[in-house]
Scaffold this motif. Structure first.
Motif, PDB file in Angstrom:
ATOM      1  N   ALA A   1     -13.483 -13.480   5.480  1.00 44.15           N
ATOM      2  CA  ALA A   1     -13.453 -13.673   4.030  1.00 44.15           C
ATOM      3  C   ALA A   1     -12.048 -13.453   3.488  1.00 44.15           C
ATOM      4  CB  ALA A   1     -14.438 -12.708   3.355  1.00 44.15           C
ATOM      5  N   ALA A   2     -11.300 -12.506   4.071  1.00 42.59           N
ATOM      6  CA  ALA A   2      -9.922 -12.268   3.635  1.00 42.59           C
ATOM      7  C   ALA A   2      -9.051 -13.497   3.891  1.00 42.59           C
ATOM      8  CB  ALA A   2      -9.344 -11.050   4.358  1.00 42.59           C
ATOM      9  N   ALA A   3      -9.222 -14.125   5.059  1.00 36.84           N
ATOM     10  CA  ALA A   3      -8.454 -15.333   5.365  1.00 36.84           C
ATOM     11  C   ALA A   3      -8.786 -16.456   4.388  1.00 36.84           C
ATOM     12  CB  ALA A   3      -8.739 -15.774   6.806  1.00 36.84           C
ATOM     13  N   VAL A   4     -10.074 -16.582   4.068  1.00 39.74           N
ATOM     14  CA  VAL A   4     -10.478 -17.584   3.077  1.00 39.74           C
ATOM     15  C   VAL A   4      -9.889 -17.256   1.715  1.00 39.74           C
ATOM     16  CG1 VAL A   4     -12.458 -18.553   1.847  1.00 39.74           C
ATOM     17  CG2 VAL A   4     -12.585 -18.186   4.316  1.00 39.74           C
ATOM     18  N   GLY A   5      -9.888 -15.979   1.349  1.00 34.18           N
ATOM     19  CA  GLY A   5      -9.315 -15.570   0.080  1.00 34.18           C
ATOM     20  C   GLY A   5      -7.839 -15.888  -0.019  1.00 34.18           C
TER      21      GLY A   5
END
Length: 351
Positions: free
Chosen positions: A107-111
């Motif tokens: 999710a951090a990479a997507v963010g």
């Protein structure tokens, strides 16, 4: 001189002792909550309150501390939930806590990917950019059956249930302690983070990014860090919402209304404060129950349930408008003002 020093030091030690005692009492109460509360309170109120507090904390780090507006909280929660499901399904040997961490990193990479526009745009246009994430992932996770393992109902649930290192966490107590552990750890890390150089960089960008760049703050890197940390926390919150609270979830569990709910939490609780996420989540969780209890006693069940829900939504909207107009810094600021006023009226209470 020594007498004066002793008189000054005594109240300080007394206050420190009271704080330590209060912290110890709060810790005991939190740990013993499952023994004091019914299963209904644990499953329907306490667990969702903790998860919403975690989601509010994630968004508050981005919006309240770093000043980056976002309406994509539901999307990043969705990514975390679907990533956890996929990891537990396709990597069965991976323990659930590690799956939550890996899902948070995804999710951090997507963010970060959806936060790249923040380096060029701000305000309303950034809101539109993050809103695009909401619609994109709703389409993505419904379009391709691989994400929900071809389930005919398009829902996801953990194939082996909630198990933590071989221990069953499907019981109300297990769900509570799993959620509490994640929330407590992330809150502690966030508390230290906002007091670090990274947190100071975020607040400098929030106040004026141009001035922050002039004094040497790496604006682009700090903004992307804020999106990464926020999305990491939201991803874990989404996984807990899907599996520790709901049990099973779908795309609709993380729709646009969820993004608005998390945004309302930080607006009501207070932007730029850790405790604001908890105050806002408590308000959002308990207000519907209080209104339902009030209307049941006032009208004795003679009013249609649909009408009561609409009245609740209207009252909720009016309260949000009131906070925006009268106290834009939320409950955290309001309670801070009350405590300050009390100290001024009763200075002896500090001793």
């Amino acid at each position: 001189m020594s007498e004066i020093d002793l008189r000054i030091a005594a109240p300080v030690n007394g206050v420190a002792g009271l704080r330590a005692a209060g912290l110890a009492a709060a810790t005991i109460l939190i740990l013993a909550a499952p023994l004091l509360a019914s299963e209904y309170w644990i499953n329907a109120i306490i667990v969702p309150f903790l998860i919403l507090s975690l989601a509010g904390l994630g968004l508050n780090l981005l919006t309240g501390y770093a000043g980056q507006l976002s309406l994509g909280a539901g999307a990043f929660m969705m990514v975390g939930a679907y990533a956890t499901f996929s990891l537990q399904l396709r990597v069965p040997d991976l323990p659930l806590p590690l799956a939550l961490v890996v899902s948070g990193l995804i999710a951090a990479a997507v963010g970060v990917a959806f936060g790249i526009p923040s380096t060029r745009i701000k305000g309303f246009y950034l809101i539109v950019s993050t809103l695009a994430a909401q619609f994109f992932f709703e389409w993505l996770f419904l379009k391709f059956p691989w994400f929900y393992d071809g389930n005919s109902s398009a829902t996801i649930s953990l194939p082996r249930g909630l198990t933590v290192f071989g221990l069953n966490a499907e019981t109300p107590h297990g769900r509570y302690y799993l959620t509490l552990g994640a929330v407590a750890l992330i809150t502690l890390l966030s508390f230290n983070l906002v007091r670090s150089q990274t947190g100071r960089n975020w607040m400098a960008i929030r106040d004026m990014d141009t001035a922050a760049a002039v004094i040497g703050v790496p604006v682009t890197r700090a903004k992307l860090q804020a999106f990464a940390v926020s999305s990491f926390i939201l991803g874990i919150a989404g996984a807990l919402w899907a599996f520790a609270y709901l049990g099973s979830a779908s795309v609709q569990s993380f729709g646009l209304s969820r993004s608005y709910q998390v945004l309302f939490i930080i607006i009501i609780g207070g932007l730029g404060t850790i405790r604001g996420a908890y105050l806002g989540a408590a308000f959002v969780s308990l207000l519907p129950l209080a209104l339902d209890w009030l209307f049941q006693h006032l009208f004795s069940g003679h009013v249609d349930a649909g009408l009561l829900q609409n009245i609740q939504k209207g009252i909720f909207g009016l309260l949000i408008m009131w906070f925006l107009v009268r106290e834009p810094e939320g409950l955290a600021r309001l309670l801070g003002i009350r405590l300050t006023a009390r100290r001024r009226l009763f200075p002896s209470s500090q001793n």
